[in-house]
Design a protein around this motif. Structure first.
Motif, PDB file in Angstrom:
ATOM      1  N   ALA A   1       0.833  -1.207   0.000  1.00  0.00           N
ATOM      2  CA  ALA A   1       0.000   0.000   0.000  1.00  0.00           C
ATOM      3  C   ALA A   1       0.869   1.259   0.000  1.00  0.00           C
ATOM      4  N   ALA A   2       1.955   1.242   0.770  1.00  0.00           N
ATOM      5  CA  ALA A   2       2.833   2.408   0.820  1.00  0.00           C
ATOM      6  C   ALA A   2       3.528   2.645  -0.521  1.00  0.00           C
ATOM      7  N   THR A   3       3.990   1.563  -1.147  1.00  0.00           N
ATOM      8  CA  THR A   3       4.659   1.698  -2.442  1.00  0.00           C
ATOM      9  C   THR A   3       3.697   2.203  -3.504  1.00  0.00           C
ATOM     10  N   ARG A   4       2.485   1.678  -3.488  1.00  0.00           N
ATOM     11  CA  ARG A   4       1.512   2.098  -4.496  1.00  0.00           C
ATOM     12  C   ARG A   4       1.120   3.564  -4.317  1.00  0.00           C
ATOM     13  N   THR A   5       0.951   4.005  -3.074  1.00  0.00           N
ATOM     14  CA  THR A   5       0.597   5.412  -2.874  1.00  0.00           C
ATOM     15  C   THR A   5       1.742   6.333  -3.286  1.00  0.00           C
ATOM     16  N   THR A   6       2.979   5.859  -3.173  1.00  0.00           N
ATOM     17  CA  THR A   6       4.120   6.660  -3.603  1.00  0.00           C
ATOM     18  C   THR A   6       4.095   6.911  -5.106  1.00  0.00           C
TER      19      THR A   6
ATOM     20  N   GLY B   1      -4.239   2.342 -12.519  1.00  0.00           N
ATOM     21  CA  GLY B   1      -3.886   1.693 -13.763  1.00  0.00           C
ATOM     22  C   GLY B   1      -2.677   2.251 -14.465  1.00  0.00           C
ATOM     23  N   SER B   2      -2.051   3.266 -13.918  1.00  0.00           N
ATOM     24  CA  SER B   2      -0.872   3.822 -14.594  1.00  0.00           C
ATOM     25  C   SER B   2       0.266   2.804 -14.540  1.00  0.00           C
TER      26      SER B   2
ATOM     27  N   ALA C   1       5.235  -0.624  -9.601  1.00  0.00           N
ATOM     28  CA  ALA C   1       5.596  -0.562  -8.175  1.00  0.00           C
ATOM     29  C   ALA C   1       4.918  -1.682  -7.395  1.00  0.00           C
ATOM     30  N   GLY C   2       3.641  -1.922  -7.669  1.00  0.00           N
ATOM     31  CA  GLY C   2       2.935  -3.009  -6.981  1.00  0.00           C
ATOM     32  C   GLY C   2       3.508  -4.371  -7.329  1.00  0.00           C
ATOM     33  N   MET C   3       3.830  -4.565  -8.611  1.00  0.00           N
ATOM     34  CA  MET C   3       4.405  -5.853  -9.022  1.00  0.00           C
ATOM     35  C   MET C   3       5.777  -6.073  -8.415  1.00  0.00           C
TER      36      MET C   3
ATOM     37  N   LEU D   1       5.524  -4.123 -19.076  1.00  0.00           N
ATOM     38  CA  LEU D   1       5.127  -2.778 -18.660  1.00  0.00           C
ATOM     39  C   LEU D   1       6.310  -1.812 -18.669  1.00  0.00           C
ATOM     40  N   LEU D   2       7.488  -2.293 -18.264  1.00  0.00           N
ATOM     41  CA  LEU D   2       8.677  -1.445 -18.296  1.00  0.00           C
ATOM     42  C   LEU D   2       9.049  -1.095 -19.740  1.00  0.00           C
ATOM     43  N   ASN D   3       8.911  -2.052 -20.655  1.00  0.00           N
ATOM     44  CA  ASN D   3       9.167  -1.762 -22.067  1.00  0.00           C
ATOM     45  C   ASN D   3       8.201  -0.694 -22.579  1.00  0.00           C
ATOM     46  N   TYR D   4       6.930  -0.818 -22.193  1.00  0.00           N
ATOM     47  CA  TYR D   4       5.929   0.167 -22.602  1.00  0.00           C
ATOM     48  C   TYR D   4       6.269   1.551 -22.039  1.00  0.00           C
ATOM     49  N   LEU D   5       6.639   1.589 -20.760  1.00  0.00           N
ATOM     50  CA  LEU D   5       6.975   2.863 -20.133  1.00  0.00           C
ATOM     51  C   LEU D   5       8.212   3.481 -20.779  1.00  0.00           C
TER      52      LEU D   5
END
Length: 172
Positions: free
Chosen positions: A71-76, A85-86, A92-94, A128-132
């Motif tokens: 939860a802390a990582t996701r809020t960051t 969904g970003s 970060a969640g993964m 997802l990292l490739n997409y980003l």
């Protein structure tokens, strides 16, 4: 006349006022009579209930620690308060889930279903990292550095001449 719907006569029900005799085991009445008073050793004072050392002895479970860290990582990494969904939020969640599953597999090396799920999660994060990387390279560099992810940025696909231009042609 016997037809398909023959009913049996109803059984007589016992009346509700009929009681079955109940007997107690010998000595049980004495035990019940003695339990009227609670012993003093079971009663706790207010100081014993609020003792700080009893709280220090309890350690939170690994799943609770994982949930709070997730939860802390996701809020960051959220873009807005309702963001879920970003790519940054998902990566970060993964990453947090990957570290948790990696620790689980160190303790349980024969858990093959978790290993399979971990590999699927790592591959999804890689995509997802490739997409980003394609969409926003500074954000990609920021998130890879902050989360400590080892990821090779996708390279441009080379043409045939670029890839094999340094070698001699075998054709005559």
């Amino acid at each position: 006349p016997l037809s398909g719907s023959v009913r049996a006569p109803p059984r007589p029900r016992p009346s509700r006022s009929t009681f079955l005799p109940v007997t107690m085991q010998p000595g049980l009445e004495d035990m019940l009579a003695e339990d009227d008073e609670e012993p003093e050793e079971y009663l706790l004072s207010a100081e014993e209930l609020d003792a700080p050392d009893s709280v220090a002895e309890q350690t939170p479970s690994p799943s609770f620690l994982h949930a709070t860290a997730l939860a802390a990582t996701r809020t960051t990494w959220q873009r807005a308060a309702t963001d879920s969904g970003s790519p940054e939020y998902q990566i970060a969640g993964m990453t947090e889930r990957i570290t948790y599953l990696t620790q689980h597999l160190r303790v349980n090396p024969k858990d093959f279903s978790t290993r399979r799920g971990l590999l699927a999660l790592v591959n999804k994060r890689r995509r997802l990292l490739n997409y980003l990387f394609d969409q926003d390279q500074p954000k990609y560099v920021e998130i890879v550095g902050a989360l400590g992810i080892r990821h090779k940025a996708p390279s441009r696909v080379q043409s045939k001449e670029e890839k094999y231009g340094q070698f001699q042609s075998r054709k005559k």
